[in-house]
Design a protein around this motif. Structure first.
Motif, mmCIF file in Angstrom:
data_model
loop_
_atom_site.group_PDB
_atom_site.id
_atom_site.type_symbol
_atom_site.label_atom_id
_atom_site.label_comp_id
_atom_site.label_asym_id
_atom_site.label_seq_id
_atom_site.Cartn_x
_atom_site.Cartn_y
_atom_site.Cartn_z
ATOM 1 N N GLN A 170 -6.682 2.462 2.192
ATOM 2 C CA GLN A 170 -5.820 1.438 1.740
ATOM 3 C C GLN A 170 -6.013 1.001 0.356
ATOM 4 O O GLN A 170 -6.880 0.599 -0.067
ATOM 5 C CB GLN A 170 -6.125 0.552 2.807
ATOM 6 N N TYR A 171 -4.802 0.991 -0.487
ATOM 7 C CA TYR A 171 -4.940 0.657 -1.786
ATOM 8 C C TYR A 171 -5.722 1.368 -2.499
ATOM 9 O O TYR A 171 -6.246 1.200 -3.548
ATOM 10 C CB TYR A 171 -5.222 -0.829 -1.763
ATOM 11 N N GLU B 127 -3.574 11.719 -4.767
ATOM 12 C CA GLU B 127 -4.193 11.620 -3.356
ATOM 13 C C GLU B 127 -4.256 10.076 -2.859
ATOM 14 O O GLU B 127 -4.805 9.521 -3.710
ATOM 15 C CB GLU B 127 -5.464 12.329 -2.941
ATOM 16 N N HIS B 128 -3.649 9.814 -1.744
ATOM 17 C CA HIS B 128 -3.838 8.457 -1.140
ATOM 18 C C HIS B 128 -4.923 8.478 -0.270
ATOM 19 O O HIS B 128 -4.959 9.128 0.858
ATOM 20 C CB HIS B 128 -2.711 8.043 -0.356
ATOM 21 N N TYR C 132 -6.481 5.394 -4.278
ATOM 22 C CA TYR C 132 -5.896 6.713 -4.941
ATOM 23 C C TYR C 132 -6.578 7.435 -5.861
ATOM 24 O O TYR C 132 -7.611 6.773 -6.302
ATOM 25 C CB TYR C 132 -4.481 6.258 -5.570
ATOM 26 N N ASP D 139 0.943 -1.041 0.096
ATOM 27 C CA ASP D 139 0.011 0.167 -0.025
ATOM 28 C C ASP D 139 0.741 1.415 -0.054
ATOM 29 O O ASP D 139 1.461 1.711 1.064
ATOM 30 C CB ASP D 139 -0.970 -0.044 1.204
ATOM 31 N N PHE D 140 1.427 1.574 -1.200
ATOM 32 C CA PHE D 140 2.213 2.850 -1.275
ATOM 33 C C PHE D 140 1.773 4.210 -0.717
ATOM 34 O O PHE D 140 0.492 4.664 -0.780
ATOM 35 C CB PHE D 140 2.454 3.188 -2.972
ATOM 36 N N ASP D 141 2.404 4.538 -0.047
ATOM 37 C CA ASP D 141 2.292 5.896 0.559
ATOM 38 C C ASP D 141 2.146 7.211 -0.262
ATOM 39 O O ASP D 141 1.185 7.947 0.081
ATOM 40 C CB ASP D 141 3.386 6.313 1.757
ATOM 41 N N LYS D 142 2.767 6.982 -1.391
ATOM 42 C CA LYS D 142 3.026 7.969 -2.301
ATOM 43 C C LYS D 142 2.534 7.298 -3.671
ATOM 44 O O LYS D 142 3.008 6.184 -4.076
ATOM 45 C CB LYS D 142 4.060 8.688 -2.665
ATOM 46 N N PRO E 204 4.968 4.189 -8.360
ATOM 47 C CA PRO E 204 4.991 4.699 -6.887
ATOM 48 C C PRO E 204 6.410 5.452 -6.500
ATOM 49 O O PRO E 204 6.465 5.987 -5.344
ATOM 50 C CB PRO E 204 5.207 3.068 -6.242
ATOM 51 N N GLN E 205 7.211 5.833 -7.555
ATOM 52 C CA GLN E 205 8.213 6.712 -7.450
ATOM 53 C C GLN E 205 8.471 7.241 -8.520
ATOM 54 O O GLN E 205 7.958 7.079 -9.578
ATOM 55 C CB GLN E 205 9.598 5.817 -6.911
#
Length: 295
Positions: A272-273, A268-269, A275, A241-244, A292-293
Protein backbone atom coordinates in the motif's frame (compact mmCIF):
# COMPACT_ATOMS: atom_id res chain seq x y z
CA UNK A 1 -42.94 -10.46 -125.95
CA UNK A 2 -42.70 -13.29 -123.45
CA UNK A 3 -39.19 -12.30 -122.58
CA UNK A 4 -40.25 -8.70 -121.96
CA UNK A 5 -43.10 -9.77 -119.69
CA UNK A 6 -40.76 -12.06 -117.79
CA UNK A 7 -38.32 -9.22 -117.22
CA UNK A 8 -41.17 -6.98 -116.07
CA UNK A 9 -42.29 -9.60 -113.58
CA UNK A 10 -38.78 -10.04 -112.25
CA UNK A 11 -38.35 -6.29 -111.90
CA UNK A 12 -41.72 -5.97 -110.17
CA UNK A 13 -40.92 -8.72 -107.71
CA UNK A 14 -37.55 -7.16 -106.97
CA UNK A 15 -39.15 -3.78 -106.33
CA UNK A 16 -41.73 -5.37 -104.06
CA UNK A 17 -39.00 -7.12 -102.10
CA UNK A 18 -37.07 -3.89 -101.64
CA UNK A 19 -40.29 -2.08 -100.66
CA UNK A 20 -41.16 -4.71 -98.09
CA UNK A 21 -37.65 -4.55 -96.63
CA UNK A 22 -37.79 -0.78 -96.42
CA UNK A 23 -41.26 -0.90 -94.96
CA UNK A 24 -40.12 -3.37 -92.31
CA UNK A 25 -37.08 -1.27 -91.49
CA UNK A 26 -39.19 1.85 -91.19
CA UNK A 27 -41.64 0.00 -89.01
CA UNK A 28 -38.87 -1.04 -86.57
CA UNK A 29 -37.72 2.58 -86.10
CA UNK A 30 -41.04 4.32 -86.50
CA UNK A 31 -41.49 6.10 -83.15
CA UNK A 32 -44.11 8.74 -82.53
CA UNK A 33 -42.93 11.91 -80.80
CA UNK A 34 -44.62 12.85 -77.55
CA UNK A 35 -42.89 16.19 -76.95
CA UNK A 36 -39.77 15.80 -79.13
CA UNK A 37 -37.68 17.37 -76.36
CA UNK A 38 -34.17 16.39 -75.30
CA UNK A 39 -33.73 13.96 -72.37
CA UNK A 40 -33.34 15.32 -68.85
CA UNK A 41 -30.15 14.20 -67.10
CA UNK A 42 -30.13 14.61 -63.30
CA UNK A 43 -26.83 13.34 -61.88
CA UNK A 44 -26.69 12.63 -58.15
CA UNK A 45 -23.57 14.80 -57.97
CA UNK A 46 -21.33 16.63 -60.43
CA UNK A 47 -18.18 15.97 -58.38
CA UNK A 48 -17.05 12.60 -57.07
CA UNK A 49 -14.03 12.49 -54.74
CA UNK A 50 -12.37 9.10 -54.59
CA UNK A 51 -8.91 7.71 -53.89
CA UNK A 52 -6.54 5.39 -55.80
CA UNK A 53 -7.85 1.81 -55.92
CA UNK A 54 -11.29 2.76 -54.58
CA UNK A 55 -14.54 1.97 -56.41
CA UNK A 56 -17.17 4.65 -56.97
CA UNK A 57 -20.55 4.81 -58.68
CA UNK A 58 -21.76 7.22 -61.35
CA UNK A 59 -25.41 7.70 -60.44
CA UNK A 60 -28.35 9.72 -61.66
CA UNK A 61 -31.83 9.64 -63.17
CA UNK A 62 -32.41 10.16 -66.90
CA UNK A 63 -35.95 10.83 -68.14
CA UNK A 64 -37.52 11.41 -71.55
CA UNK A 65 -41.16 11.51 -72.69
CA UNK A 66 -40.40 10.13 -76.16
CA UNK A 67 -38.42 7.15 -74.87
CA UNK A 68 -34.73 6.66 -74.13
CA UNK A 69 -32.36 5.08 -76.62
CA UNK A 70 -28.92 5.05 -74.98
CA UNK A 71 -26.65 6.42 -72.25
CA UNK A 72 -22.94 6.92 -72.95
CA UNK A 73 -20.08 7.56 -70.49
CA UNK A 74 -16.76 8.71 -71.92
CA UNK A 75 -13.30 9.78 -70.75
CA UNK A 76 -10.21 8.81 -72.72
CA UNK A 77 -7.75 9.19 -69.80
CA UNK A 78 -9.85 6.71 -67.79
CA UNK A 79 -10.15 4.37 -70.81
CA UNK A 80 -13.87 4.75 -70.29
CA UNK A 81 -16.19 4.45 -73.31
CA UNK A 82 -19.36 2.76 -72.14
CA UNK A 83 -22.64 2.83 -74.09
CA UNK A 84 -25.74 1.45 -72.42
CA UNK A 85 -28.04 0.47 -75.30
CA UNK A 86 -31.49 0.63 -73.72
CA UNK A 87 -33.28 -0.61 -76.87
CA UNK A 88 -31.13 -3.72 -76.81
CA UNK A 89 -31.53 -4.34 -73.10
CA UNK A 90 -35.27 -3.59 -73.15
CA UNK A 91 -36.51 -4.67 -76.62
CA UNK A 92 -40.16 -5.10 -75.63
CA UNK A 93 -40.88 -1.59 -74.36
CA UNK A 94 -39.47 1.92 -74.36
CA UNK A 95 -37.96 3.22 -71.15
CA UNK A 96 -38.97 6.74 -70.16
CA UNK A 97 -36.97 6.71 -66.91
CA UNK A 98 -33.57 5.13 -66.32
CA UNK A 99 -31.73 4.95 -62.98
CA UNK A 100 -28.06 5.18 -63.84
CA UNK A 101 -25.70 3.34 -61.50
CA UNK A 102 -22.38 2.54 -63.14
CA UNK A 103 -19.45 1.40 -61.00
CA UNK A 104 -15.83 2.20 -61.81
CA UNK A 105 -12.61 1.50 -59.89
CA UNK A 106 -9.99 4.23 -59.72
CA UNK A 107 -6.55 3.23 -60.92
CA UNK A 108 -3.87 2.66 -58.29
CA UNK A 109 -1.62 5.12 -60.14
CA UNK A 110 -3.96 8.10 -59.75
CA UNK A 111 -2.69 11.06 -57.69
CA UNK A 112 -4.43 13.77 -55.64
CA UNK A 113 -3.85 16.56 -58.16
CA UNK A 114 -5.46 14.79 -61.14
CA UNK A 115 -8.90 15.60 -62.55
CA UNK A 116 -11.08 13.51 -64.84
CA UNK A 117 -14.13 14.92 -66.64
CA UNK A 118 -16.62 12.26 -67.69
CA UNK A 119 -18.99 13.20 -70.51
CA UNK A 120 -22.44 11.77 -69.89
CA UNK A 121 -24.61 11.64 -73.04
CA UNK A 122 -28.29 10.66 -73.17
CA UNK A 123 -30.10 10.11 -76.49
CA UNK A 124 -33.78 9.45 -77.06
CA UNK A 125 -35.48 7.55 -79.90
CA UNK A 126 -36.17 10.80 -81.77
CA UNK A 127 -32.44 11.58 -81.93
CA UNK A 128 -32.53 14.33 -79.29
CA UNK A 129 -29.33 14.46 -77.23
CA UNK A 130 -28.40 15.89 -73.83
CA UNK A 131 -24.83 16.07 -72.53
CA UNK A 132 -23.61 16.63 -68.97
CA UNK A 133 -20.20 16.54 -67.29
CA UNK A 134 -19.13 14.77 -64.12
CA UNK A 135 -15.82 15.65 -62.43
CA UNK A 136 -13.87 12.86 -60.72
CA UNK A 137 -10.88 13.70 -58.49
CA UNK A 138 -8.69 11.22 -56.54
CA UNK A 139 -8.24 13.59 -53.57
CA UNK A 140 -10.89 12.01 -51.36
CA UNK A 141 -10.20 11.09 -47.75
CA UNK A 142 -12.02 8.13 -46.23
CA UNK A 143 -9.66 7.36 -43.34
CA UNK A 144 -10.49 8.58 -39.84
CA UNK A 145 -7.86 10.45 -37.82
CA UNK A 146 -6.09 8.73 -34.93
CA UNK A 147 -5.29 9.40 -31.30
CA UNK A 148 -1.65 8.35 -31.62
CA UNK A 149 -1.43 8.70 -27.86
CA UNK A 150 -4.82 8.94 -26.17
CA UNK A 151 -5.40 9.86 -22.52
CA UNK A 152 -5.71 6.93 -20.15
CA UNK A 153 -9.22 5.59 -19.65
CA UNK A 154 -9.02 6.84 -16.04
CA UNK A 155 -7.26 10.03 -14.96
CA UNK A 156 -6.65 11.02 -11.36
CA UNK A 157 -6.54 14.64 -10.21
CA UNK A 158 -5.25 15.19 -6.68
CA UNK A 159 -7.20 17.37 -4.27
CA UNK A 160 -3.91 18.86 -3.13
CA UNK A 161 -3.35 20.23 -6.67
CA UNK A 162 -6.67 20.10 -8.56
CA UNK A 163 -5.41 20.63 -12.09
CA UNK A 164 -6.05 18.30 -15.02
CA UNK A 165 -3.22 18.24 -17.55
CA UNK A 166 -4.47 16.75 -20.79
CA UNK A 167 -1.70 15.38 -23.01
CA UNK A 168 -2.47 13.71 -26.31
CA UNK A 169 -0.89 13.21 -29.72
CA UNK A 170 -3.09 13.30 -32.83
CA UNK A 171 -2.48 12.28 -36.44
CA UNK A 172 -4.21 11.95 -39.80
CA UNK A 173 -3.20 10.61 -43.21
CA UNK A 174 -3.99 13.98 -44.87
CA UNK A 175 -5.04 16.94 -42.74
CA UNK A 176 -6.45 17.41 -39.24
CA UNK A 177 -9.27 19.91 -38.65
CA UNK A 178 -10.33 20.16 -34.99
CA UNK A 179 -10.36 18.55 -31.55
CA UNK A 180 -13.40 18.96 -29.31
CA UNK A 181 -13.07 18.51 -25.55
CA UNK A 182 -16.27 18.16 -23.53
CA UNK A 183 -16.61 17.72 -19.77
CA UNK A 184 -20.37 18.15 -19.24
CA UNK A 185 -20.13 18.10 -15.45
CA UNK A 186 -17.93 21.19 -15.55
CA UNK A 187 -19.66 22.91 -18.50
CA UNK A 188 -16.45 22.62 -20.51
CA UNK A 189 -16.99 22.46 -24.26
CA UNK A 190 -13.82 23.50 -26.08
CA UNK A 191 -13.13 23.28 -29.79
CA UNK A 192 -9.51 23.61 -30.91
CA UNK A 193 -8.78 24.29 -34.58
CA UNK A 194 -5.77 22.31 -35.78
CA UNK A 195 -4.15 21.42 -39.10
CA UNK A 196 -1.41 19.29 -40.56
CA UNK A 197 -0.85 15.57 -40.34
CA UNK A 198 0.16 15.54 -36.66
CA UNK A 199 -0.50 17.64 -33.60
CA UNK A 200 0.57 17.46 -29.95
CA UNK A 201 -1.79 18.89 -27.35
CA UNK A 202 -0.94 19.81 -23.78
CA UNK A 203 -3.73 21.70 -22.04
CA UNK A 204 -4.45 22.30 -18.36
CA UNK A 205 -7.87 22.64 -16.75
CA UNK A 206 -8.60 23.84 -13.23
CA UNK A 207 -10.83 21.39 -11.37
CA UNK A 208 -13.05 21.99 -8.32
CA UNK A 209 -11.21 21.15 -5.09
CA UNK A 210 -13.67 18.50 -4.00
CA UNK A 211 -13.95 14.78 -4.49
CA UNK A 212 -15.95 14.06 -7.64
CA UNK A 213 -15.99 12.00 -10.82
CA UNK A 214 -16.40 13.49 -14.28
CA UNK A 215 -16.66 12.10 -17.81
CA UNK A 216 -14.54 13.62 -20.56
CA UNK A 217 -15.39 13.18 -24.24
CA UNK A 218 -12.89 13.86 -27.02
CA UNK A 219 -13.87 14.18 -30.69
CA UNK A 220 -11.17 14.40 -33.33
CA UNK A 221 -11.98 15.32 -36.95
CA UNK A 222 -9.98 15.68 -40.14
CA UNK A 223 -10.55 18.08 -43.03
CA UNK A 224 -12.88 15.57 -44.73
CA UNK A 225 -15.03 15.40 -41.55
CA UNK A 226 -13.99 11.85 -40.72
CA UNK A 227 -14.17 11.61 -36.93
CA UNK A 228 -12.99 9.44 -34.06
CA UNK A 229 -13.99 9.69 -30.41
CA UNK A 230 -12.45 8.79 -27.08
CA UNK A 231 -13.83 8.82 -23.54
CA UNK A 232 -12.16 8.83 -20.15
CA UNK A 233 -13.15 9.15 -16.50
CA UNK A 234 -11.63 11.90 -14.35
CA UNK A 235 -11.48 11.28 -10.60
CA UNK A 236 -10.71 14.13 -8.23
CA UNK A 237 -9.61 12.63 -4.90
CA UNK A 238 -6.96 12.37 -2.23
CA UNK A 239 -3.81 10.60 -3.21
CA UNK A 240 -4.95 7.05 -4.07
CA UNK A 241 -2.96 3.87 -3.82
CA UNK A 242 -2.30 3.58 -7.55
CA UNK A 243 -2.39 0.07 -8.94
CA UNK A 244 0.25 1.08 -11.45
CA UNK A 245 3.10 3.55 -11.27
CA UNK A 246 5.58 4.55 -13.97
CA UNK A 247 9.03 6.06 -13.90
CA UNK A 248 9.92 8.57 -16.62
CA UNK A 249 13.18 10.35 -17.34
CA UNK A 250 11.89 12.54 -20.16
CA UNK A 251 10.42 16.03 -19.90
CA UNK A 252 8.19 16.56 -22.94
CA UNK A 253 4.89 15.07 -24.12
CA UNK A 254 6.43 13.96 -27.42
CA UNK A 255 9.21 12.11 -25.63
CA UNK A 256 6.76 10.54 -23.20
CA UNK A 257 4.60 9.29 -26.08
CA UNK A 258 7.47 8.12 -28.24
CA UNK A 259 8.03 4.47 -29.09
CA UNK A 260 11.28 4.32 -27.12
CA UNK A 261 11.52 1.10 -25.15
CA UNK A 262 11.03 1.65 -21.42
CA UNK A 263 9.53 5.15 -21.70
CA UNK A 264 7.75 5.33 -19.37
CA UNK A 265 8.87 2.33 -17.33
CA UNK A 266 6.33 0.36 -15.28
CA UNK A 267 7.59 -0.14 -11.72
CA UNK A 268 6.66 -2.69 -9.08
CA UNK A 269 3.79 -2.07 -6.64
CA UNK A 270 5.11 -3.76 -3.49
CA UNK A 271 2.45 -2.70 -0.99
CA UNK A 272 0.00 0.00 0.00
CA UNK A 273 1.47 3.29 -1.24
CA UNK A 274 4.77 1.49 -1.79
CA UNK A 275 6.62 1.08 -5.09
CA UNK A 276 10.06 -0.15 -6.05
CA UNK A 277 12.11 0.48 -9.17
CA UNK A 278 15.63 -0.19 -10.40
CA UNK A 279 16.82 2.56 -12.65
CA UNK A 280 20.22 3.16 -14.27
CA UNK A 281 20.66 6.70 -15.53
CA UNK A 282 22.78 7.41 -18.58
CA UNK A 283 24.39 10.48 -17.07
CA UNK A 284 24.66 12.17 -13.70
CA UNK A 285 21.96 14.62 -12.78
CA UNK A 286 19.22 13.00 -14.88
CA UNK A 287 15.82 14.10 -13.61
CA UNK A 288 13.14 11.47 -13.03
CA UNK A 289 9.48 11.63 -12.13
CA UNK A 290 6.85 9.13 -11.05
CA UNK A 291 3.53 9.20 -12.88
CA UNK A 292 0.39 7.08 -12.36
CA UNK A 293 -0.50 6.91 -16.07
CA UNK A 294 1.42 6.77 -19.32
CA UNK A 295 0.11 10.03 -20.76
Amino acid sequence: MVKVNYLKNVLLMSLMTVFCFLAQSCSDDDYTAVDNKAPVVALTTHHIQTEPGRSFSIQGVITDADGLKSITLQNSDMYLDKTIDLLEYHPDSLLHTYNLNYEYTAKDTWTDNQQFKIKVTAEDVMGNITEDTLLVTPDGDFTAPVFTSAPASELTVLLQNPKLTLNTVLSDNKNLQYLKIAIPGLSINDSIAISGKSYTLSKTYDMPAKEATYQMFLTLADAANNTVTDTCTIKVSDLPDFDKMYLADVSTVDELNSDLYGVPMLIEHTGQYQYRARYYNQKAGTGIRFIPQKT
